[in-house]
Write a protein that holds these residues in place. Structure first.
Motif, PDB file in Angstrom:
ATOM      1  N   VAL A  17      -0.679  -5.529   2.519  1.00 52.43           N
ATOM      2  CA  VAL A  17       0.777  -5.621   2.519  1.00 52.43           C
ATOM      3  C   VAL A  17       1.358  -4.229   2.745  1.00 52.43           C
ATOM      4  O   VAL A  17       0.973  -3.275   2.067  1.00 52.43           O
ATOM      5  N   VAL A  18       2.253  -4.121   3.726  1.00 47.66           N
ATOM      6  CA  VAL A  18       2.933  -2.867   4.040  1.00 47.66           C
ATOM      7  C   VAL A  18       4.423  -3.106   3.841  1.00 47.66           C
ATOM      8  O   VAL A  18       4.956  -4.135   4.263  1.00 47.66           O
ATOM      9  N   GLY A  19       5.108  -2.160   3.191  1.00 44.37           N
ATOM     10  CA  GLY A  19       6.527  -2.305   2.904  1.00 44.37           C
ATOM     11  C   GLY A  19       7.403  -1.416   3.762  1.00 44.37           C
ATOM     12  O   GLY A  19       6.982  -0.344   4.210  1.00 44.37           O
ATOM     13  N   PRO A  51      12.826   4.097   0.011  1.00 45.92           N
ATOM     14  CA  PRO A  51      12.011   3.162  -0.779  1.00 45.92           C
ATOM     15  C   PRO A  51      11.888   1.801  -0.077  1.00 45.92           C
ATOM     16  O   PRO A  51      12.814   1.356   0.611  1.00 45.92           O
ATOM     17  N   ILE A  52      10.742   1.149  -0.267  1.00 42.42           N
ATOM     18  CA  ILE A  52      10.533  -0.161   0.349  1.00 42.42           C
ATOM     19  C   ILE A  52      11.325  -1.234  -0.398  1.00 42.42           C
ATOM     20  O   ILE A  52      11.681  -1.067  -1.557  1.00 42.42           O
ATOM     21  N   ALA A  53      11.583  -2.349   0.300  1.00 37.89           N
ATOM     22  CA  ALA A  53      12.345  -3.462  -0.257  1.00 37.89           C
ATOM     23  C   ALA A  53      11.517  -4.741  -0.208  1.00 37.89           C
ATOM     24  O   ALA A  53      10.720  -4.947   0.713  1.00 37.89           O
ATOM     25  N   ALA A  54      11.717  -5.614  -1.192  1.00 42.08           N
ATOM     26  CA  ALA A  54      10.946  -6.851  -1.300  1.00 42.08           C
ATOM     27  C   ALA A  54      11.172  -7.797  -0.126  1.00 42.08           C
ATOM     28  O   ALA A  54      10.317  -8.618   0.175  1.00 42.08           O
ATOM     29  N   VAL A  65       0.822  -1.208   0.000  1.00 40.27           N
ATOM     30  CA  VAL A  65       0.000   0.000   0.000  1.00 40.27           C
ATOM     31  C   VAL A  65       0.861   1.266   0.000  1.00 40.27           C
ATOM     32  O   VAL A  65       0.336   2.363  -0.148  1.00 40.27           O
ATOM     33  N   ASN A  66       2.165   1.113   0.166  1.00 37.66           N
ATOM     34  CA  ASN A  66       3.065   2.263   0.242  1.00 37.66           C
ATOM     35  C   ASN A  66       4.303   2.036  -0.623  1.00 37.66           C
ATOM     36  O   ASN A  66       4.643   0.902  -0.948  1.00 37.66           O
TER      37      ASN A  66
END
Length: 76
Positions: free
Chosen positions: A40-42, A27-30, A17-18
């Motif tokens: 799902v939140v990153g 930045p989010i990571a897998a 969602v982000n």
């Protein structure tokens, strides 16, 4: 890209969602995904993810305890 949780669930970064970590703004990571309230939140790294999971578990437990009827707590 996806990550498998401790519970065996596979989370996909495309479903997050982000786009940026709520703690750091990076930045989010897998490899740093969590499920919260069905979504799902990153996060930018596993440390930020784990901090979030611990915080939400703490508050969810407090809210659940507060929602227990007084009679069930042994209080009238």
């Amino acid at each position: 890209m996806s990550e498998t949780t401790r519970e065996g669930e596979t989370l996909d970064i495309a479903e997050a969602v982000n786009e940026t970590c709520p703690w750091s703004g990076k930045p989010i990571a897998a490899d740093s995904l969590a499920r919260y309230r069905g979504r799902v939140v990153g996060f930018c790294n596993p440390g930020c993810r784990d901090k979030f999971v611990a915080a939400t578990a703490h508050f969810d437990a407090a809210i659940d305890a507060d929602d227990t009827p007084l009679l069930a707590k042994g209080l009238d």
